[in-house]
Design an enzyme around this catalytic site. Structure first.
Site, PDB file in Angstrom:
ATOM      1  N   LYS A 170     -41.239 -24.920 -34.519  1.00  0.00           N
ATOM      2  CA  LYS A 170     -40.711 -24.049 -33.462  1.00  0.00           C
ATOM      3  C   LYS A 170     -39.920 -22.906 -34.083  1.00  0.00           C
ATOM      4  CE  LYS A 170     -40.616 -27.774 -30.075  1.00  0.00           C
ATOM      5  NZ  LYS A 170     -39.865 -28.894 -29.481  1.00  0.00           N
ATOM      6  N   ASP A 195     -37.240 -25.318 -21.795  1.00  0.00           N
ATOM      7  CA  ASP A 195     -38.028 -26.552 -21.753  1.00  0.00           C
ATOM      8  C   ASP A 195     -38.434 -26.913 -20.317  1.00  0.00           C
ATOM      9  OD1 ASP A 195     -38.810 -28.089 -23.946  1.00  0.00           O
ATOM     10  OD2 ASP A 195     -36.771 -28.787 -24.348  1.00  0.00           O
ATOM     11  N   GLN A 221     -34.059 -31.021 -28.809  1.00  0.00           N
ATOM     12  CA  GLN A 221     -35.238 -31.832 -29.146  1.00  0.00           C
ATOM     13  C   GLN A 221     -35.025 -33.288 -28.720  1.00  0.00           C
ATOM     14  OE1 GLN A 221     -38.111 -30.549 -30.309  1.00  0.00           O
ATOM     15  NE2 GLN A 221     -39.094 -32.545 -30.351  1.00  0.00           N
TER      16      GLN A 221
HETATM   17  N1  GUN Z   1     -39.971 -34.063 -27.573  1.00  0.00           N
HETATM   18  C1  GUN Z   1     -41.293 -34.195 -27.330  1.00  0.00           C
HETATM   19  N2  GUN Z   1     -41.743 -33.171 -26.582  1.00  0.00           N
HETATM   20  C2  GUN Z   1     -40.691 -32.375 -26.336  1.00  0.00           C
HETATM   21  C3  GUN Z   1     -40.530 -31.167 -25.620  1.00  0.00           C
HETATM   22  O1  GUN Z   1     -41.449 -30.603 -25.022  1.00  0.00           O
HETATM   23  N3  GUN Z   1     -39.272 -30.657 -25.618  1.00  0.00           N
HETATM   24  C4  GUN Z   1     -38.243 -31.256 -26.224  1.00  0.00           C
HETATM   25  N4  GUN Z   1     -37.052 -30.692 -26.140  1.00  0.00           N
HETATM   26  N5  GUN Z   1     -38.353 -32.378 -26.893  1.00  0.00           N
HETATM   27  C5  GUN Z   1     -39.577 -32.930 -26.950  1.00  0.00           C
END
Ligand code: GUN
Length: 298
Positions: free
Chosen positions: A55, A122, A99
């Site tokens: 990311k 998100d 995350q």
């Molecule tokens: N962990 C697995 N998928 C995601 C996601 O789309 N966003 C976040 N913040 N954590 C994750």
């Protein structure tokens, strides 16, 4: 025998990232604004570290202001919330992503709901979930994985899914539920299945669109799938794979790709399907947030 088209999520995500990079340059040029993305990671989960690194790298490639906050696994809830509060009040930051999963002592809901809805790239805040569920996607942040899946589906058969049956396997808050809302908004007839569903194979057999998000390696087989169906594989499972007599850890989806390709119309591979699209959608949400913060159109 393969009949299915391989949906190249990696190529599509790269195209998207290129257009975001161009728009980011124009935003800086014309309005002096640089989209800012803050990623917070708590602890040392190896899979999360890989996702966060990807990311951050993509954010930098797009020309964003990109910051990562790496907190120790035993960080107290109050300290996580304090950091989120700082980021909420930092004008250089337009998107905040914490995350998941978080270490067990932290309250995941309290943390995701602490992110201000206007920076919730998100799409996990109840305000954004509510807007999505009410069909107000024009002013909601939509979760990145389902948003990426919808783009891939639209690329194959268009944005109006009237008359199509869609089956979502998995009812998580991150994928299954928002995916169902998006499919419904696109006029599909939607069935959400889960671990308590009876005769899953039979339910899936009626689907023109299958979205698998359960975390069970190679679960969806060719004899579950309607000929010509579009199959989107959200699963990312770490499994042992034997290649040329050598056993290594590799990634596999929830769909038995080679098998399903003998029947389906189009299938996303793992890796190289949904994963890269998720990251590009995060960049799209962050750019959108920066534009909105500047009073520009999304
Ligand atoms: N962990 C697995 N998928 C995601 C996601 O789309 N966003 C976040 N913040 N954590 C994750």
């Amino acid at each position: 025998m393969t009949v299915a088209k391989r949906i190249d999520g990696k190529a599509k995500a790269a195209e998207l990232a290129e257009s975001i990079t161009r728009e980011t340059a124009a935003l800086l040029d014309e309005h002096g604004i640089k989209p800012g993305l803050a990623v917070v990671i708590v602890g040392e989960d190896p899979a999360s570290q890989v996702y966060v690194r990807n990311k951050k790298r993509t954010a930098e490639t797009c020309g964003f202001h990109s910051v990562q906050h790496t907190l120790a696994a035993d960080t107290a809830q109050a300290d996580v919330l304090r950091l989120i509060d700082e980021l909420n009040n930092n004008d250089a930051i337009h998107g905040i992503l914490v995350q998941l999963p978080l270490p067990g002592h932290l309250d995941e809901q309290a943390v995701t709901q602490a992110v201000t809805p206007s920076k919730d790239v998100d799409g996990f805040h109840f305000i954004n979930i509510g807007k999505l569920t009410a069909g107000r996607t024009a002013d909601a942040f939509v979760p990145c994985t389902p948003a990426g899946c919808m783009l891939m589906i639209a690329d194959e058969i268009g944005g109006d899914l009237s008359g199509k049956n869609a089956v979502v396997i998995g009812r998580s808050n991150i994928v299954g539920k928002p995916m169902a809302s998006l499919l419904l908004q696109a006029n599909a007839t939607v069935t959400v299945t889960h671990s308590r569903t009876r005769d899953l194979a039979q339910v899936v057999a009626g689907a023109d669109i299958v979205v698998a998000a359960v975390g069970r390696p190679d679960m969806v087989k060719a004899d579950w799938v309607k000929p010509g169906a579009i199959v989107i594989d959200v699963g990312i499972n770490r499994v042992e794979k034997t290649v040329d007599g050598e056993t290594k850890m590799g990634l596999t989806g929830d769909v038995d790709y080679d098998d399903v390709c003998t029947v389906a119309g189009a299938v996303t591979p793992v890796p190289g399907g949904v994963g890269p699209m998720t990251i590009s959608m995060l960049m799209a949400n962050t750019l959108r947030s920066a534009r909105l913060a500047a009073g520009l159109e999304a």
